[in-house]
Design a protein around this motif. Structure first.
Motif, short mmCIF file in Angstrom:
data_model
loop_
_atom_site.label_atom_id
_atom_site.label_comp_id
_atom_site.label_asym_id
_atom_site.label_seq_id
_atom_site.Cartn_x
_atom_site.Cartn_y
_atom_site.Cartn_z
N MET A 46 36.23 42.92 47.18
CA MET A 46 37.02 43.79 48.04
C MET A 46 38.35 44.08 47.35
O MET A 46 38.96 43.16 46.81
CB MET A 46 37.23 43.12 49.38
N PRO A 47 38.79 45.33 47.40
CA PRO A 47 40.07 45.65 46.77
C PRO A 47 41.20 44.98 47.52
O PRO A 47 41.07 44.62 48.68
CB PRO A 47 40.15 47.17 46.88
N ILE A 59 44.55 44.45 49.63
CA ILE A 59 45.09 45.22 50.75
C ILE A 59 46.32 45.97 50.27
O ILE A 59 47.22 45.38 49.68
CB ILE A 59 45.46 44.30 51.93
N HIS A 60 46.32 47.25 50.48
CA HIS A 60 47.47 48.06 50.13
C HIS A 60 48.49 47.92 51.24
O HIS A 60 48.21 48.23 52.40
CB HIS A 60 47.06 49.52 49.95
N ALA A 97 48.86 50.65 53.62
CA ALA A 97 47.72 50.88 54.50
C ALA A 97 47.81 50.03 55.76
O ALA A 97 47.20 50.36 56.77
CB ALA A 97 46.41 50.59 53.77
N GLY A 135 41.37 55.81 58.78
CA GLY A 135 41.14 56.47 57.49
C GLY A 135 41.35 57.97 57.58
O GLY A 135 41.98 58.58 56.69
N GLU A 166 44.49 56.95 48.93
CA GLU A 166 44.25 55.55 48.58
C GLU A 166 44.17 54.70 49.85
O GLU A 166 43.28 53.87 50.00
CB GLU A 166 45.34 55.04 47.65
N GLU A 167 45.10 54.93 50.76
CA GLU A 167 45.10 54.20 52.02
C GLU A 167 43.87 54.57 52.86
O GLU A 167 43.25 53.71 53.48
CB GLU A 167 46.38 54.48 52.81
N TYR A 187 40.89 52.70 51.64
CA TYR A 187 40.91 51.30 52.09
C TYR A 187 40.27 51.17 53.47
O TYR A 187 39.40 50.33 53.70
CB TYR A 187 42.35 50.77 52.11
N TRP A 188 40.66 52.04 54.40
CA TRP A 188 40.14 51.96 55.76
C TRP A 188 38.68 52.40 55.84
O TRP A 188 37.91 51.87 56.64
CB TRP A 188 41.04 52.73 56.73
N LEU A 233 36.51 51.81 53.52
CA LEU A 233 35.76 50.65 53.05
C LEU A 233 35.67 49.60 54.15
O LEU A 233 34.60 49.00 54.35
CB LEU A 233 36.41 50.05 51.80
N ILE A 234 36.75 49.38 54.87
CA ILE A 234 36.71 48.45 56.01
C ILE A 234 35.65 48.93 57.02
O ILE A 234 34.84 48.14 57.50
CB ILE A 234 38.09 48.34 56.70
#
Length: 109
Positions: A1-2, A4-5, A8, A32, A42-43, A46-47, A49-50
């Motif tokens: 998992m990348p 956490i930004h 984000a 997202g 990018e943010e 992240y969401w 992927l969640i």
């Protein structure tokens, strides 16, 4: 998992972020979408992927599209999961099946 930004998380209402991180895939997709709408890709990624990890077919579709340019096998993986999720129907489902066939042909699957 990348990782956490920080952005984000900071820009999301705390309870919404916690609910999404605890498994609310639909809420993660909505977060997202908000980031994407504000051109914070990018943010948004992240969401998405969640959301995908929480079983959201829409999230899976967005992850597939975001990695397709540089990792066709991961894109195929996520698009297959999106199609199989049952979240996508009608024209979206058919479009994804066509895209999957195209990616499989070009990726050597």
């Amino acid at each position: 998992m990348p990782p956490i930004h920080k952005r984000a998380i900071e820009l999301v209402e705390r309870e919404a972020a916690l609910a999404a991180l605890r498994g609310d895939g639909r809420l993660a997709v909505r977060i997202g979408f908000e980031f994407a709408h504000a051109n914070h890709f990018e943010e948004a990624g992240y969401w998405y992927l969640i959301a995908a990890e929480n079983g959201s077919g829409v999230g899976m579709q967005h992850v597939a599209l975001s990695v397709a340019e540089y990792d066709c096998r991961r894109a195929i993986y996520w698009l297959r999961k999106a199609i199989d999720s049952g979240d996508l129907r009608g024209q979206a489902q058919e479009a994804n099946k066509k895209t999957l066939s195209s990616w499989e042909a070009s990726c050597g699957e």
